[in-house]
Design an enzyme around this catalytic site. Structure first.
Site, short mmCIF file in Angstrom:
data_model
loop_
_atom_site.label_atom_id
_atom_site.label_comp_id
_atom_site.label_asym_id
_atom_site.label_seq_id
_atom_site.Cartn_x
_atom_site.Cartn_y
_atom_site.Cartn_z
CD GLU A 74 -3.12 -1.01 2.10
OE1 GLU A 74 -2.91 -0.40 3.17
OE2 GLU A 74 -4.21 -1.54 1.84
CD GLU A 119 -4.00 -6.07 2.26
OE1 GLU A 119 -4.82 -5.30 2.82
OE2 GLU A 119 -2.78 -5.98 2.38
#
Ligand code: P53
Length: 483
Positions: free
Chosen positions: A181, A379
């Site tokens: 991320e 995810e």
């Protein structure tokens, strides 16, 4: 009961689950492991942010110290994953197990051995590991001694770590990601994502945004070099970016709102532009100039970025955002802390995350149009309070519904829209420590772990209803989504 028919995906599609070392391994001081940034993060909650304490303090609680004891229990946990039908498993290599302080020249053999054994055990169970190199767990020493990622020395430390991992594990691991991320540092809250992602502790006279751009640039360089190194070691290796895809919609069709949302998307995802296209977008260069930001970027850097573009786009997807122009007449900017608004069409999780399965397909198409790379959903999931009922089970129909809607949306993106998707690994398919709150009770798993926020409990693993549902989805390669 929903009888929706999904689309059947191809045999080589990867169906998995995803975790990160610091959120489940525990064993924070075993086999020579050093202190990571996650080891000095306290427990928090929805309303009380986690804080980073400079040292480990007796009167504080540090949930990442124990995780769910995966470090010791992985053989039996992997059996459960195989039983679920997973053919891949995304985890991270804790940097501090390999280089305890981050700046050593020789790796810690005990750490390498641990991951070698873990990956072997994965393969024995028919599961291929997918690995993130840096998932919110950099050595704390690099924060203290070097000031985190604003220091260019970290490029050398990270690429040494990456090279050691590629050399040791290239026969066991094909799919890699550099920074988890990487774009989740464009906003400001506690613990500041800049600290979690990039190890920056800001001084009073620092401009956080300028510091963020510099740290991210150094990460881009480290990532690009890692891609090049991986390909030199083994041309079969695939190294991806990892972005948090939260699409930002305009609240209305008012042209000013559309423009605002466009800039918001450009701002939040310029990270992908650099990693997938190998260059910075012009609007951002102009933005830096107007703000007098001096980001240290050389011609050699530009070359490094161009020659180290990623092989695929890994991304997380949980929610979408919305924004509006609010009468903005001056410079077109986006400030994630002040410019997000509620989307009246969406419901929220108990932690305020807006649930939006359509946004997954939207985000995939947006990235595909822009970056033209294979994608990997690494995810996706629903954090919720679960109840272990008297019958010893967990009836998490809300989670099944969430997965049903998102997997269907993903399948439409693949089959109808033609997105080249490598796989799907739902987040925290086994309950683990929440990254944002440090809670155990914010659960994502299809496997329940009997443990509370303080680490108390039997630690027993229990299959939730969603376990059996996902097992069926995988067995049908995505076709049978009924529940
Ligand atoms: P938790 C913010 C927004 C979207 C995803 O999150 C995020 C975050 C930061 O917390 O993080 C990712 O546990 C991250 C995982 C994390 C997962 O999403 O805060 O890659 O480490 O656990 C879920 O509910």
């Amino acid at each position: 009961m929903k009888e929706t028919k999904g689309y059947q995906l191809t045999d080589d599609f990867l169906w998995g689950g995803a975790v990160a070392a610091h959120q489940l391994e525990g064993a924070w001081q075993e086999d020579g492991k050093g202190v990571s940034i996650a080891d000095v993060m306290t427990a928090g909650s929805k309303d009380h942010p986690r804080i980073v304490t400079d040292t480990v303090q007796d009167d504080q609680v540090y949930p990442n110290h124990w995780g769910i004891d995966f470090y010791h229990q992985y053989p039996s946990d992997l059996k459960l994953f195989a039983d679920m039908g997973l053919n891949c498993f995304r985890t991270s290599i804790a940097w501090t197990r390999i280089f305890p302080n981050g700046d050593e020249t020789k790796p810690n053999e005990a750490g390498l051995k641990y991951y070698e054994d873990l990956f072997n055990e994965c393969h024995k169970n028919g599961i291929q590991p997918v690995v993130t190199l840096s998932h919110f767990e950099m050595p704390y020493h690099l924060v203290k001694e070097y000031g985190g990622w604003r220091n260019k020395k970290l490029i050398e430390f990270f690429t040494r770590f990456a090279k050691v991992c590629f050399e040791r594990f290239h026969n066991q691991v094909k799919y890699w990601m550099t920074f988890n991320e990487i774009n989740n540092q464009t906003n400001w809250h506690d613990p500041h994502p800049l600290l979690q992602n990039s190890g920056l502790i800001l001084e009073d006279d620092d401009n956080w945004e300028e510091a963020m751009f510099q740290a991210a640039h150094n990460e881009f360089l480290a990532s690009a070099q890692a891609v090049t190194i991986a390909h030199q070691i083994d041309d079969q290796l695939q190294v991806g970016a990892m972005v948090a895809m939260c699409p930002i919609y305009p609240l209305t069709a008012k042209p000013e709102d559309i423009l605002k949302a466009q800039r918001a998307m450009e701002y939040r995802y310029y990270f992908g532009d650099v990693q997938a296209l190998g260059e910075y977008p012009q609007w951002l260069l102009n933005y830096w100039k107007r703000h007098d930001y001096e980001i240290d970027i050389t011609d050699e850097d530009r070359q490094t970025l161009k020659s180290g573009v990623v092989d695929y786009i890994g991304f997380s997807y949980y929610m979408s955002f919305a924004t509006e122009a609010k009468g903005q007449t001056n410079e077109l900017t986006f400030d994630e802390d002040h410019d997000l608004v509620n989307n009246p069409y969406l419901e929220k999780s108990d932690w305020g995350w807006q649930i939006d399965p359509v946004g997954l397909r939207y985000g995939m198409n947006w990235m595909n149009d822009r970056w033209h790379k294979p994608q990997f959903i690494v995810e996706n999931g629903f954090g919720a309070y679960d109840q272990l009922t008297d019958d010893g089970q967990v009836h998490d129909d809300y989670r099944i519904k969430y997965f049903h809607d998102h997997i269907l949306s993903m399948e439409k993106a693949v089959v109808e829209d033609g997105i080249d998707l490598i796989g799907y690994t739902p987040w925290g398919h086994i309950d683990l420590i929440s990254a944002s709150t440090g809670e155990m009770k914010k659960r994502y798993g299809m496997i329940y772990v009997d443990q509370d926020d303080l680490g108390h409990g039997s630690g027993r693993r229990i299959k939730k209803d969603s376990f059996f549902w996902y097992q069926k989805v995988i067995a049908s390669r995505g076709k049978d989504l009924s529940y």
